[in-house]
Design a protein around this motif. Structure first.
Motif, PDB file in Angstrom:
ATOM      1  N   GLY A 248      -3.640  -0.828  20.776  1.00 32.92           N
ATOM      2  CA  GLY A 248      -2.673  -1.540  19.952  1.00 32.92           C
ATOM      3  C   GLY A 248      -3.346  -2.298  18.819  1.00 32.92           C
ATOM      4  N   TYR A 249      -4.511  -2.861  19.117  1.00 28.59           N
ATOM      5  CA  TYR A 249      -5.303  -3.547  18.089  1.00 28.59           C
ATOM      6  C   TYR A 249      -5.661  -2.575  16.962  1.00 28.59           C
ATOM      7  CZ  TYR A 249      -9.632  -5.349  15.964  1.00 28.59           C
ATOM      8  OH  TYR A 249     -10.616  -5.734  15.081  1.00 28.59           O
ATOM      9  N   LEU A 250      -6.125  -1.370  17.331  1.00 30.68           N
ATOM     10  CA  LEU A 250      -6.474  -0.380  16.311  1.00 30.68           C
ATOM     11  C   LEU A 250      -5.255  -0.002  15.471  1.00 30.68           C
ATOM     12  CD1 LEU A 250      -8.796   1.947  18.425  1.00 30.68           C
ATOM     13  CD2 LEU A 250      -9.506   0.308  16.678  1.00 30.68           C
ATOM     14  N   ALA A 251      -4.111   0.147  16.136  1.00 36.34           N
ATOM     15  CA  ALA A 251      -2.885   0.485  15.411  1.00 36.34           C
ATOM     16  C   ALA A 251      -2.557  -0.555  14.353  1.00 36.34           C
ATOM     17  CB  ALA A 251      -1.725   0.634  16.399  1.00 36.34           C
ATOM     18  N   LEU A 252      -2.674  -1.819  14.717  1.00 37.53           N
ATOM     19  CA  LEU A 252      -2.385  -2.897  13.769  1.00 37.53           C
ATOM     20  C   LEU A 252      -3.423  -2.981  12.657  1.00 37.53           C
ATOM     21  CD1 LEU A 252      -1.226  -5.712  16.216  1.00 37.53           C
ATOM     22  CD2 LEU A 252       0.197  -4.566  14.495  1.00 37.53           C
ATOM     23  N   MET A 253      -4.688  -2.807  12.999  1.00 36.46           N
ATOM     24  CA  MET A 253      -5.737  -2.945  11.987  1.00 36.46           C
ATOM     25  C   MET A 253      -5.617  -1.891  10.896  1.00 36.46           C
ATOM     26  SD  MET A 253      -7.646  -5.605  12.244  1.00 36.46           S
ATOM     27  CE  MET A 253      -8.864  -5.080  11.035  1.00 36.46           C
ATOM     28  N   ILE A 254      -5.368  -0.620  11.274  1.00 32.96           N
ATOM     29  CA  ILE A 254      -5.320   0.413  10.233  1.00 32.96           C
ATOM     30  C   ILE A 254      -4.029   0.335   9.426  1.00 32.96           C
ATOM     31  CG2 ILE A 254      -6.849   1.963  11.483  1.00 32.96           C
ATOM     32  CD1 ILE A 254      -4.382   3.663  12.192  1.00 32.96           C
ATOM     33  N   THR A 255      -3.048  -0.407   9.926  1.00 29.70           N
ATOM     34  CA  THR A 255      -1.789  -0.557   9.201  1.00 29.70           C
ATOM     35  C   THR A 255      -1.802  -1.767   8.288  1.00 29.70           C
ATOM     36  OG1 THR A 255      -0.629   0.417  11.075  1.00 29.70           O
ATOM     37  CG2 THR A 255       0.706  -0.732   9.443  1.00 29.70           C
ATOM     38  N   LEU A 256      -2.195  -2.925   8.814  1.00 32.85           N
ATOM     39  CA  LEU A 256      -2.149  -4.160   8.032  1.00 32.85           C
ATOM     40  C   LEU A 256      -3.263  -4.223   6.992  1.00 32.85           C
ATOM     41  CD1 LEU A 256      -1.120  -6.690  10.831  1.00 32.85           C
ATOM     42  CD2 LEU A 256       0.309  -5.718   9.021  1.00 32.85           C
ATOM     43  N   ASN A 257      -4.453  -3.741   7.331  1.00 39.15           N
ATOM     44  CA  ASN A 257      -5.534  -3.640   6.353  1.00 39.15           C
ATOM     45  C   ASN A 257      -5.518  -2.230   5.772  1.00 39.15           C
ATOM     46  OD1 ASN A 257      -7.847  -3.492   4.846  1.00 39.15           O
ATOM     47  ND2 ASN A 257      -9.207  -4.314   6.421  1.00 39.15           N
ATOM     48  N   LYS A 258      -4.887  -2.082   4.636  1.00 43.82           N
ATOM     49  CA  LYS A 258      -4.638  -0.760   4.064  1.00 43.82           C
ATOM     50  C   LYS A 258      -5.912  -0.021   3.657  1.00 43.82           C
ATOM     51  CE  LYS A 258      -1.197  -0.057   1.372  1.00 43.82           C
ATOM     52  NZ  LYS A 258      -0.195  -0.068   0.285  1.00 43.82           N
TER      53      LYS A 258
ATOM     54  N   ARG B 208       5.641 -14.430  13.820  1.00 45.29           N
ATOM     55  CA  ARG B 208       6.042 -15.580  13.002  1.00 45.29           C
ATOM     56  C   ARG B 208       5.466 -15.470  11.605  1.00 45.29           C
ATOM     57  NH1 ARG B 208      10.032 -18.732  12.845  1.00 45.29           N
ATOM     58  NH2 ARG B 208       9.833 -19.124  15.076  1.00 45.29           N
ATOM     59  N   MET B 209       4.190 -15.147  11.499  1.00 50.66           N
ATOM     60  CA  MET B 209       3.555 -15.074  10.190  1.00 50.66           C
ATOM     61  C   MET B 209       4.093 -13.904   9.361  1.00 50.66           C
ATOM     62  SD  MET B 209       1.902 -17.759  10.100  1.00 50.66           S
ATOM     63  CE  MET B 209       1.271 -17.479   8.448  1.00 50.66           C
ATOM     64  N   LEU B 210       4.396 -12.781  10.003  1.00 47.52           N
ATOM     65  CA  LEU B 210       5.025 -11.681   9.273  1.00 47.52           C
ATOM     66  C   LEU B 210       6.345 -12.130   8.664  1.00 47.52           C
ATOM     67  CD1 LEU B 210       4.370  -8.732  11.760  1.00 47.52           C
ATOM     68  CD2 LEU B 210       3.552  -8.829   9.398  1.00 47.52           C
ATOM     69  N   SER B 211       7.136 -12.844   9.441  1.00 44.72           N
ATOM     70  CA  SER B 211       8.428 -13.318   8.930  1.00 44.72           C
ATOM     71  C   SER B 211       8.251 -14.323   7.809  1.00 44.72           C
ATOM     72  CB  SER B 211       9.241 -13.939  10.083  1.00 44.72           C
ATOM     73  OG  SER B 211       9.534 -12.965  11.078  1.00 44.72           O
TER      74      SER B 211
ATOM     75  N   VAL C 169      -1.913 -10.100   7.411  1.00 50.14           N
ATOM     76  CA  VAL C 169      -0.450 -10.178   7.385  1.00 50.14           C
ATOM     77  C   VAL C 169       0.054  -9.962   5.952  1.00 50.14           C
ATOM     78  CG1 VAL C 169       1.469 -11.798   7.553  1.00 50.14           C
ATOM     79  CG2 VAL C 169      -0.162 -11.624   9.417  1.00 50.14           C
ATOM     80  N   ARG C 170       1.054  -9.088   5.804  1.00 53.20           N
ATOM     81  CA  ARG C 170       1.620  -8.819   4.479  1.00 53.20           C
ATOM     82  C   ARG C 170       3.085  -8.412   4.620  1.00 53.20           C
ATOM     83  NH1 ARG C 170       1.320  -3.216   3.414  1.00 53.20           N
ATOM     84  NH2 ARG C 170       0.152  -2.052   4.979  1.00 53.20           N
ATOM     85  N   LYS C 171       3.860  -8.713   3.607  1.00 53.63           N
ATOM     86  CA  LYS C 171       5.301  -8.506   3.689  1.00 53.63           C
ATOM     87  C   LYS C 171       5.717  -7.053   3.533  1.00 53.63           C
ATOM     88  CE  LYS C 171       6.481  -9.410  -1.176  1.00 53.63           C
ATOM     89  NZ  LYS C 171       7.292 -10.278  -2.071  1.00 53.63           N
ATOM     90  N   ASP C 172       4.852  -6.219   2.919  1.00 54.51           N
ATOM     91  CA  ASP C 172       5.250  -4.844   2.625  1.00 54.51           C
ATOM     92  C   ASP C 172       4.751  -3.838   3.659  1.00 54.51           C
ATOM     93  OD1 ASP C 172       2.650  -5.349   1.899  1.00 54.51           O
ATOM     94  OD2 ASP C 172       2.731  -4.263  -0.002  1.00 54.51           O
ATOM     95  N   ALA C 173       4.319  -4.324   4.821  1.00 54.07           N
ATOM     96  CA  ALA C 173       3.876  -3.417   5.879  1.00 54.07           C
ATOM     97  C   ALA C 173       5.059  -2.648   6.461  1.00 54.07           C
ATOM     98  CB  ALA C 173       3.179  -4.218   6.985  1.00 54.07           C
ATOM     99  N   PRO C 174       4.809  -1.495   7.096  1.00 51.99           N
ATOM    100  CA  PRO C 174       5.888  -0.746   7.755  1.00 51.99           C
ATOM    101  C   PRO C 174       6.527  -1.579   8.871  1.00 51.99           C
ATOM    102  CG  PRO C 174       3.894   0.583   7.553  1.00 51.99           C
ATOM    103  CD  PRO C 174       3.512  -0.817   7.200  1.00 51.99           C
ATOM    104  N   PRO C 175       7.652  -1.133   9.416  1.00 53.19           N
ATOM    105  CA  PRO C 175       8.271  -1.828  10.537  1.00 53.19           C
ATOM    106  C   PRO C 175       7.287  -2.006  11.697  1.00 53.19           C
ATOM    107  CG  PRO C 175       9.765  -0.177   9.680  1.00 53.19           C
ATOM    108  CD  PRO C 175       8.459   0.029   8.971  1.00 53.19           C
TER     109      PRO C 175
END
Length: 270
Positions: A137-147, A228-231, A198-204
């Protein structure tokens, strides 16, 4: 948001009935790296792909296994088989043989490989979902949030349809902290933390965790803080699901919810 077991079971039965008529095949140990990189990378960086052999293209789920970034093995979760999906079990290198950042790059390479080869497996590249348990799950978030990781592989992370991690570390992963001599109970947020990006334009993003009183260290609270930070930064499509009565090993109760969220997000994109 909390859920109970009967709900999961009903969801699971619904999906099983939905996909019974489709024939599936599983191909194992597909390399996603250049064989000249290293013997270790050639050994570890492989995929198992479970896919339909006929019919229209289906949503793709990449599943990154857990194991603290130091162990484990690739898998296609049995519950996800024959559910109207292309499911990819991803293998990757482990610390301390390589650095955590190298493992994140493996995750990005695997994702890019699937994007480029999806047509061979009746995969719908407009509906790619990234998931996995714990370290996965960590890997999933890292490759998504850090483009930058996926950009280096020629793919825009914002084109992903959704990220659904199971009990992911959202502060700096404890294996990354260990590389710096920082104890696992000393929280840190730096460039190797999903929270840092954290960024506002990330996928769902759908964050799944076990019970806050039973989870590993502060895993529920880490995910609650990420939500919370995403929101706060303006991300419009995120949620946090807590499985009451389940500890860190909450994979099964999470899988039916993963299927439900995929179905919901695919419909949203139509």
């Amino acid at each position: 948001m909390r859920y109970f077991v009967l709900f999961f079971m009903l969801l699971g039965f619904g999906y099983i009935g939905y996909a019974q008529e489709i024939q599936y095949e599983t191909i194992e140990n597909i390399s996603y790296v250049d064989k000249t990189v290293s013997d270790y990378a050639t050994e570890q960086c492989k995929l198992d792909i479970h896919y339909p052999t006929s019919g229209e293209n289906k949503p793709i789920v990449l599943w990154f296994h857990g194991g603290g970034l130091t162990g484990g093995k690739k898998e296609v979760p049995a519950f996800l088989k024959e559910k109207g999906l292309v499911v990819v079990g991803v293998g990757y290198r482990f610390a301390p043989n390589v650095k955590v950042e190298d493992i994140i790059r493996d995750a990005a390479k695997a994702t890019s490989f699937i994007v480029k080869n999806a047509g061979k497996y009746r995969g719908d590249t407009s509906n790619i979902f990234i998931s996995g348990h714990s370290a996965g799950g960590y890997l999933a978030l890292m490759i998504t949030l850090n483009k930058t990781y996926l950009e280096a592989e020629g793919f825009d992370a914002d084109k992903l349809a959704g990220i659904i991690p199971f009990s992911a570390q959202t502060i700096t992963h404890f294996t990354a902290r260990k590389e710096l001599g920082i104890d696992e109970k000393q929280p840190t947020i730096d460039e190797l933390a999903p929270l840092f990006w954290v960024r506002k334009d990330a996928p769902p993003i759908v964050l799944l965790t076990g019970d806050r009183e039973l989870e590993l260290l502060g895993r529920y609270e880490e995910n609650a803080y990420l939500k919370r930070m995403l929101s706060i930064v303006g991300h419009k499509n995120n949620k946090l699901v807590e499985f009451q009565g389940y500890d860190h090993g909450m994979v099964y109760p999470g899988l039916p919810v993963l299927l439900r969220e995929i179905q919901h997000l695919v419909k949203e994109r139509q």
